[in-house]
Design a protein around this motif. Structure first.
Motif, mmCIF file in Angstrom:
data_model
loop_
_atom_site.group_PDB
_atom_site.id
_atom_site.type_symbol
_atom_site.label_atom_id
_atom_site.label_comp_id
_atom_site.label_asym_id
_atom_site.label_seq_id
_atom_site.Cartn_x
_atom_site.Cartn_y
_atom_site.Cartn_z
ATOM 1 N N GLU A 133 21.677 31.027 29.220
ATOM 2 C CA GLU A 133 21.897 29.575 29.192
ATOM 3 C C GLU A 133 21.713 28.973 30.579
ATOM 4 O O GLU A 133 21.174 27.870 30.717
ATOM 5 C CB GLU A 133 23.302 29.280 28.662
ATOM 6 N N GLY A 134 22.172 29.699 31.602
ATOM 7 C CA GLY A 134 21.985 29.205 32.961
ATOM 8 C C GLY A 134 20.518 29.091 33.317
ATOM 9 O O GLY A 134 20.099 28.125 33.973
ATOM 10 N N ALA A 135 19.727 30.084 32.911
ATOM 11 C CA ALA A 135 18.294 30.041 33.191
ATOM 12 C C ALA A 135 17.610 28.911 32.432
ATOM 13 O O ALA A 135 16.674 28.282 32.943
ATOM 14 C CB ALA A 135 17.659 31.382 32.823
ATOM 15 N N ARG A 145 30.040 22.224 32.583
ATOM 16 C CA ARG A 145 30.782 22.764 31.436
ATOM 17 C C ARG A 145 32.060 23.467 31.917
ATOM 18 O O ARG A 145 33.135 23.292 31.336
ATOM 19 C CB ARG A 145 29.910 23.744 30.664
ATOM 20 N N MET A 146 31.932 24.252 32.977
ATOM 21 C CA MET A 146 33.082 24.955 33.525
ATOM 22 C C MET A 146 34.125 23.969 34.037
ATOM 23 O O MET A 146 35.334 24.114 33.789
ATOM 24 C CB MET A 146 32.631 25.875 34.657
ATOM 25 N N ALA A 147 33.676 22.944 34.764
ATOM 26 C CA ALA A 147 34.598 21.963 35.344
ATOM 27 C C ALA A 147 35.359 21.205 34.270
ATOM 28 O O ALA A 147 36.499 20.781 34.497
ATOM 29 C CB ALA A 147 33.829 20.997 36.242
ATOM 30 N N ALA A 148 34.755 21.029 33.097
ATOM 31 C CA ALA A 148 35.420 20.306 32.010
ATOM 32 C C ALA A 148 36.636 21.061 31.495
ATOM 33 O O ALA A 148 37.636 20.443 31.095
ATOM 34 C CB ALA A 148 34.434 20.057 30.872
ATOM 35 N N VAL A 149 36.586 22.397 31.503
ATOM 36 C CA VAL A 149 37.712 23.190 31.007
ATOM 37 C C VAL A 149 38.592 23.709 32.135
ATOM 38 O O VAL A 149 39.717 24.146 31.902
ATOM 39 C CB VAL A 149 37.213 24.377 30.141
ATOM 40 N N ASP A 150 38.075 23.665 33.360
ATOM 41 C CA ASP A 150 38.809 24.189 34.514
ATOM 42 C C ASP A 150 38.479 23.335 35.738
ATOM 43 O O ASP A 150 37.686 23.715 36.590
ATOM 44 C CB ASP A 150 38.422 25.648 34.760
ATOM 45 N N PRO A 151 39.102 22.142 35.852
ATOM 46 C CA PRO A 151 38.788 21.249 36.976
ATOM 47 C C PRO A 151 39.014 21.895 38.338
ATOM 48 O O PRO A 151 38.261 21.624 39.282
ATOM 49 C CB PRO A 151 39.740 20.067 36.750
ATOM 50 N N ALA A 152 40.031 22.735 38.461
ATOM 51 C CA ALA A 152 40.293 23.382 39.752
ATOM 52 C C ALA A 152 39.130 24.274 40.154
ATOM 53 O O ALA A 152 38.703 24.287 41.314
ATOM 54 C CB ALA A 152 41.579 24.195 39.681
ATOM 55 N N GLN A 166 29.315 31.902 36.121
ATOM 56 C CA GLN A 166 29.188 32.802 34.978
ATOM 57 C C GLN A 166 30.501 33.507 34.674
ATOM 58 O O GLN A 166 30.947 33.595 33.525
ATOM 59 C CB GLN A 166 28.089 33.821 35.269
ATOM 60 N N ARG A 167 31.175 33.994 35.726
ATOM 61 C CA ARG A 167 32.433 34.710 35.530
ATOM 62 C C ARG A 167 33.515 33.780 35.004
ATOM 63 O O ARG A 167 34.291 34.159 34.111
ATOM 64 C CB ARG A 167 32.873 35.359 36.846
ATOM 65 N N ALA A 168 33.590 32.553 35.521
ATOM 66 C CA ALA A 168 34.615 31.612 35.057
ATOM 67 C C ALA A 168 34.422 31.274 33.585
ATOM 68 O O ALA A 168 35.390 31.238 32.808
ATOM 69 C CB ALA A 168 34.577 30.347 35.909
ATOM 70 N N LEU A 169 33.179 31.041 33.174
ATOM 71 C CA LEU A 169 32.910 30.745 31.766
ATOM 72 C C LEU A 169 33.180 31.959 30.888
ATOM 73 O O LEU A 169 33.690 31.833 29.761
ATOM 74 C CB LEU A 169 31.465 30.270 31.597
ATOM 75 N N GLU A 170 32.843 33.134 31.384
ATOM 76 C CA GLU A 170 33.086 34.365 30.635
ATOM 77 C C GLU A 170 34.581 34.552 30.400
ATOM 78 O O GLU A 170 35.017 34.854 29.271
ATOM 79 C CB GLU A 170 32.510 35.549 31.403
ATOM 80 N N VAL A 171 35.382 34.397 31.452
ATOM 81 C CA VAL A 171 36.829 34.557 31.325
ATOM 82 C C VAL A 171 37.406 33.551 30.333
ATOM 83 O O VAL A 171 38.261 33.893 29.503
ATOM 84 C CB VAL A 171 37.502 34.428 32.709
ATOM 85 N N PHE A 172 36.939 32.319 30.390
ATOM 86 C CA PHE A 172 37.454 31.297 29.469
ATOM 87 C C PHE A 172 37.114 31.654 28.024
ATOM 88 O O PHE A 172 37.945 31.495 27.119
ATOM 89 C CB PHE A 172 36.894 29.924 29.825
ATOM 90 N N GLU A 173 35.902 32.150 27.795
ATOM 91 C CA GLU A 173 35.521 32.530 26.431
ATOM 92 C C GLU A 173 36.344 33.715 25.932
ATOM 93 O O GLU A 173 36.706 33.781 24.755
ATOM 94 C CB GLU A 173 34.032 32.878 26.374
ATOM 95 N N LEU A 174 36.641 34.654 26.820
ATOM 96 C CA LEU A 174 37.341 35.871 26.405
ATOM 97 C C LEU A 174 38.838 35.666 26.233
ATOM 98 O O LEU A 174 39.469 36.357 25.421
ATOM 99 C CB LEU A 174 37.087 36.990 27.419
#
Length: 325
Positions: A133-135, A145-152, A166-174
């Motif tokens: 998706e990033g590519a 997308r990441m900032a919307a779920v994790d503003p910090a 990538q890691r932040a989005l992965e952690v949120f999904e998991l």
């Protein structure tokens, strides 16, 4: 107050082009220390000139742990560094010496001393999908997308930092929880007593001059040929952490047809200056570090005195060491 019986360790920190390696080697001549690299580029084999890796003669005389331990095709994380560094520190202590960790990657120093959160292990399928998706969409879109779920995390992580996005989005999904929330959980105390030394140049203009001279010297020594060899392998991509290292990213893009030689030089120097700025900002937050301005005086005498006191070595004993002062 109870006596602190933790084993001793030394952190030698500083921005790029501040003279960390030279000072570390001089201290290794004078004290019973062994060197451990704390640098996110020096872990990669083949990234030599552009990373200012100590040359073969220096490494033969002053071996550094955690240099040349990864192929550039293999990402290397702060969590991996913490595990590798702790093992290296234990080996050094078992040999009867004190680990001296030297480098400029603040994230690694911070993760080592303050610990890492209990985050889920990487999921290859989720990670591969996010990378695709990033590519396709661009990492700026995934940053949003990441900032919307994790503003910090959105404030802390730069839009171009693909690995951390990538890691932040992965952690949120998991987990369904923001990585910033998980990272605030209590961590285990660091089991070493640390002396922090920091080379902190006050004259930004002089630091910028050194950065420019060193970058030009890298080009003269064959930096572009080094990157050509990396491109010729055929298995490396521009989004890998090794290739995104400062200088390498600009060289990779130039050799791919972006801009001319002057533009490459200017962009490389600018990126290195920005790296140094971030490093200096972080170092100023390390309030328990003893700082030295390498442009004002030779830091070796004061750093030696700090080690003498920290290690509990009488001056008479220290003078018996090779190169004792």
């Amino acid at each position: 107050m109870s006596e602190d019986h933790r084993p001793l360790a030394i952190f030698l920190m500083g921005p790029t082009a501040s003279g960390k390696t030279a000072l570390a080697c001089s201290l290794a001549d004078r004290f019973p220390v062994k060197l451990i690299s704390v640098d996110s580029a020096l872990v990669y084999r083949g990234l030599d000139i552009g990373s200012a890796k100590p040359d073969a003669a220096t490494l033969a005389r002053y071996p550094h742990e955690l240099i040349d331990i990864r192929d550039p095709s293999q990402p290397y994380s702060a969590a991996e560094f913490v595990g590798d560094a702790r093992e290296a520190m234990d080996r050094v202590a078992e040999s009867g010496k004190v680990p001296l960790l030297v480098g400029g990657t603040g994230l690694y120093f911070r993760a080592l001393q303050r610990g890492l959160s209990e985050l889920p292990e990487a999921d290859p399928a989720v990670r591969e999908r996010i990378a695709a998706e990033g590519a396709q969409l661009g990492w700026a879109a995934l940053h949003a997308r990441m900032a919307a779920v994790d503003p910090a995390a959105g404030e802390r992580i730069r839009p171009g930092d693909a690995q951390r996005i990538q890691r932040a989005l992965e952690v949120f999904e998991l987990t369904g929880r923001p990585i910033s929330e998980l990272q605030r959980q209590p961590r285990q105390p660091f089991p070493w007593r640390v002396l922090k030394l920091a080379l902190l140049p006050d004259d930004r203009a002089r630091l910028h001059e050194r950065i420019a001279r060193r970058f030009e010297q890298m080009i003269a020594e064959g930096f572009l040929d080094e990157v050509r060899a990396l491109r010729a392998r055929g298995d490396l991509r521009a989004d890998l952490p090794a290739i995104r290292a400062v200088g390498y990213r600009q060289a990779w893009e130039f050799l791919g047809g972006e801009g001319d030689a002057t533009n490459f030089r200017d962009r490389g120097i600018y990126a290195t200056r920005q790296l140094a700025k971030r490093q200096v900002t972080w170092l100023r937050s390390e309030l328990d570090a003893r700082t030295f301005d390498p442009d004002r005086c030779d830091p070796l005498p004061e750093a030696s005195m700090a080690l003498e006191l920290f290690l509990g070595m009488p001056k008479t004993s220290r003078q018996k060491l090779p190169g004792g002062i």
